[in-house]
Design a protein around this motif. Structure first.
Motif, short mmCIF file in Angstrom:
data_model
loop_
_atom_site.label_atom_id
_atom_site.label_comp_id
_atom_site.label_asym_id
_atom_site.label_seq_id
_atom_site.Cartn_x
_atom_site.Cartn_y
_atom_site.Cartn_z
N ASP A 9 0.92 -0.98 -0.06
CA ASP A 9 0.12 -0.09 -0.12
C ASP A 9 0.86 1.32 -0.21
OD1 ASP A 9 0.90 -0.77 2.42
OD2 ASP A 9 -1.17 -1.15 3.19
N PRO B 109 2.47 -0.64 -17.80
CA PRO B 109 0.94 -0.63 -17.49
C PRO B 109 0.77 -0.48 -15.99
CG PRO B 109 1.58 -2.80 -18.63
CD PRO B 109 3.00 -2.08 -18.38
N ARG B 110 -0.27 -0.49 -15.49
CA ARG B 110 -0.43 0.08 -14.15
C ARG B 110 0.16 -0.97 -13.01
NH1 ARG B 110 -5.83 0.93 -12.16
NH2 ARG B 110 -4.69 1.59 -10.36
N ARG B 111 0.52 -0.85 -12.05
CA ARG B 111 1.09 -1.40 -10.85
C ARG B 111 2.28 -2.50 -11.22
NH1 ARG B 111 -4.80 -2.90 -8.23
NH2 ARG B 111 -4.94 -0.98 -6.76
N ILE B 112 3.00 -2.08 -11.89
CA ILE B 112 4.01 -2.87 -12.54
C ILE B 112 5.19 -2.40 -11.62
CG2 ILE B 112 5.93 -3.33 -14.24
CD1 ILE B 112 3.44 -4.82 -14.68
N PHE C 58 14.22 -13.25 -4.38
CA PHE C 58 13.60 -11.90 -3.61
C PHE C 58 12.64 -12.96 -2.47
CE2 PHE C 58 10.15 -9.06 -2.87
CZ PHE C 58 10.72 -8.19 -2.31
N TYR D 145 2.09 -5.43 -8.07
CA TYR D 145 0.84 -5.37 -6.98
C TYR D 145 0.43 -6.79 -6.53
CZ TYR D 145 -2.56 -3.76 -4.51
OH TYR D 145 -3.88 -3.68 -3.71
N1 LIG Z 1 10.50 -3.34 -7.04
C1 LIG Z 1 9.46 -3.74 -6.04
N2 LIG Z 1 9.73 -4.37 -4.86
C2 LIG Z 1 8.82 -4.88 -3.84
N3 LIG Z 1 7.35 -4.04 -4.19
C3 LIG Z 1 7.17 -3.50 -5.40
C4 LIG Z 1 8.34 -3.15 -6.12
N4 LIG Z 1 7.75 -2.36 -7.34
C5 LIG Z 1 6.41 -2.24 -7.09
N5 LIG Z 1 6.23 -2.86 -5.70
C6 LIG Z 1 4.77 -2.85 -5.17
O1 LIG Z 1 3.78 -3.06 -6.13
C7 LIG Z 1 2.72 -2.10 -6.05
C8 LIG Z 1 2.49 -1.36 -7.45
O2 LIG Z 1 3.64 -0.45 -7.48
P1 LIG Z 1 3.58 0.99 -8.22
O3 LIG Z 1 5.04 1.52 -8.04
O4 LIG Z 1 2.34 1.71 -7.54
O5 LIG Z 1 3.20 0.89 -9.72
P2 LIG Z 1 2.88 1.66 -10.95
O6 LIG Z 1 3.50 3.12 -10.65
O7 LIG Z 1 3.47 1.17 -11.91
O8 LIG Z 1 1.44 1.72 -11.04
C9 LIG Z 1 3.22 -0.90 -4.99
O9 LIG Z 1 2.42 -0.92 -3.91
C10 LIG Z 1 4.63 -1.44 -4.38
O10 LIG Z 1 4.34 -1.96 -3.13
#
Ligand SMILES: Nc1ncnc2c1ncn2[C@@H]1O[C@H](COP(=O)(O)OP(=O)(O)O)[C@@H](O)[C@H]1O
Ligand SMILES: [Mg+2]
Length: 415
Positions: A13, A47-50, A232, A261
């Motif tokens: 989150d 894409p979203r949530r990558i 990881f 995500y």
């Molecule tokens: N490299 C990573 N390691 C661990 N968790 C990650 C990583 N990248 C993203 N997340 C998790 O995935 C979720 C979605 O990432 P986010 O950066 O919000 O994606 P985007 O901006 O592309 O929509 C975040 O809430 C984060 O907690």
């Protein structure tokens, strides 16, 4: 247990993830820092949530950036026009971590005073901006170039990020042109433009007749690799005295097509139900998946109730059922999913993919998928066919990757 360790090391989150719990992205981090140091602007697409936003925060957190740059992160997702953009820029500027250092704070204060704008109340804790519309008070307003100017004159170079940048294309103003004219003149400040709509960003940055043409280095952020994610997760479980079946990690990865995500969300739950000294296995993973699906029940019901008609619902069910749906207007498909006629399917598709709903996405000509894999699984679960979705996730993954990576066939010249 070590008290400095988070209770649950899978973050979902927030986009501010401590380096120890941030998965991979080593090459991307290095590349992007390299571009910044070499003075390029950058456009990051995925894409979203990558993990775009998290990656940016991660980069800002590296010593080579943190100690040498003023960094500003502005998410313009909810903005609708130039005035919203300006407000968001101002808000983020005044609340940015660097702006809280007392020396910088004083500097910003005197700079803004020099613009002869009524500052309102500026206290030790920063600007106290009243909400516009309360009483007769108008919050101080700085123009975009006044804020940009501060960065240009600062003693450190700056990086400004606009997240969900494609949003400016929906503004009534010609925002791209306006911004481009500022950005072009800035020497001390570099920009990272970030966004989820690859199609729109490509259009903005790769068309020779568009203001941003050729103005930024392009980075397509891919999903994290399976091996990096497996290492990881394994090392986190091990670090807490838990073991995990590799099969469970691979299953999660393929099932969610590497969506960061969703993988993190499921692993968070999986981690929490696995006691220290115990083994996390497939049976337990499937139980976690069921609770994850169930936890979204209210949201997804609501989403379905927002659809206008049975045609739209059945088109949605068709895409969900097929997973990767093609030939939606073929006779067989229309019969199976009780779809009326080709033109109503076409309308339904437009709505499902449109700005309002954004439920589905066209991944190739005539090929559709749902945006949210969990929604697809929820529909399958409520439709009594979840077992089908869980039976061959790798095949589905491979098929999807192939479509995503393919380009139209290239015909070679005669030798
Ligand atoms: N490299 C990573 N390691 C661990 N968790 C990650 C990583 N990248 C993203 N997340 C998790 O995935 C979720 C979605 O990432 P986010 O950066 O919000 O994606 P985007 O901006 O592309 O929509 C975040 O809430 C984060 O907690
Ligand atoms: Mg984001």
């Amino acid at each position: 247990m070590d008290s400095s360790k988070p209770l649950n090391p899978f973050f979902t989150d927030t986009t501010d993830i401590p380096d120890e719990y941030f998965c991979d992205r080593k090459k991307e981090t290095q590349d992007i820092i390299g571009y910044i140091v070499n003075g390029s602007n950058i456009v990051i697409k995925a894409p979203r949530r990558i993990g775009k936003s998290s990656l940016i925060k991660h980069i800002f957190n590296q010593a080579s950036i943190r100690d040498y740059y003023n960094t500003l992160y502005v998410d313009i997702y909810g903005t609708k026009n130039a005035s919203d953009f300006r407000n968001e820029l101002q808000r983020c500027f005044l609340n940015a971590p660097f702006a809280q250092e007392s020396k910088t704070k004083k500097n910003i204060e005197s700079y803004l005073k020099s613009l002869q704008i009524d500052l309102g109340s500026y206290s030790e804790t920063g600007f106290n901006l009243p909400k516009i519309g309360i009483g007769n008070y108008q919050a101080p307003q700085y123009t975009i170039d006044e804020v940009f100017n501060w960065f240009e004159k600062a003693d450190k170079p700056a990086i400004i990020v606009f997240d969900e940048f494609q949003q400016i294309e929906y503004y009534p103003e010609r925002m791209a042109g306006i911004l481009r004219s500022y950005i072009q003149q800035m020497r001390n400040t570099k920009f990272i433009f970030c966004g989820s709509s690859k199609h729109m960003l490509n259009n903005m940055f790769s068309h020779y007749n568009k203001p941003f043409y050729n103005s930024a280095k392009s980075v397509d952020l891919d999903i994290i690799s399976l091996s990096a994610y497996t290492d990881f997760v394994t090392s986190i479980f091990t670090g807490y005295g838990k073991t995990i079946d590799i099969e469970a990690i691979e299953f999660t990865y393929y099932l969610f097509s590497g969506n960061t995500y969703l993988m993190q969300e499921l692993m968070k739950l999986f981690f929490s139900v696995t006691e220290s000294g115990k083994r996390a296995d497939m049976d337990s993973l499937l139980q976690c998946l069921t609770s994850m699906i169930d936890s979204k029940d209210a949201d997804y019901r609501d989403l379905i109730n927002r659809l206008n008609s049975k045609k739209e619902r059945n088109t949605l069910y068709c895409i969900a059922g097929e997973g990767i749906a093609r030939g939606l207007t073929s006779t067989a498909m229309m019969k199976r999913y009780d779809l009326d006629n080709a033109s109503s399917v076409q309308n339904a598709l437009e709505n499902l993919c449109g700005e309002n709903l954004k439920i589905a996405v066209r991944i190739a000509k005539g090929v559709y998928m749902l945006q949210d894999r969990l929604f697809e699984l929820w529909i399958a679960s409520r439709g009594g066919y979840l077992d089908l979705k869980l039976s061959h996730p790798k095949e589905r993954f491979d098929k999807e990757r192939k479509i995503m990576e393919s380009i139209p066939e290239i015909i070679p010249p005669k030798r």
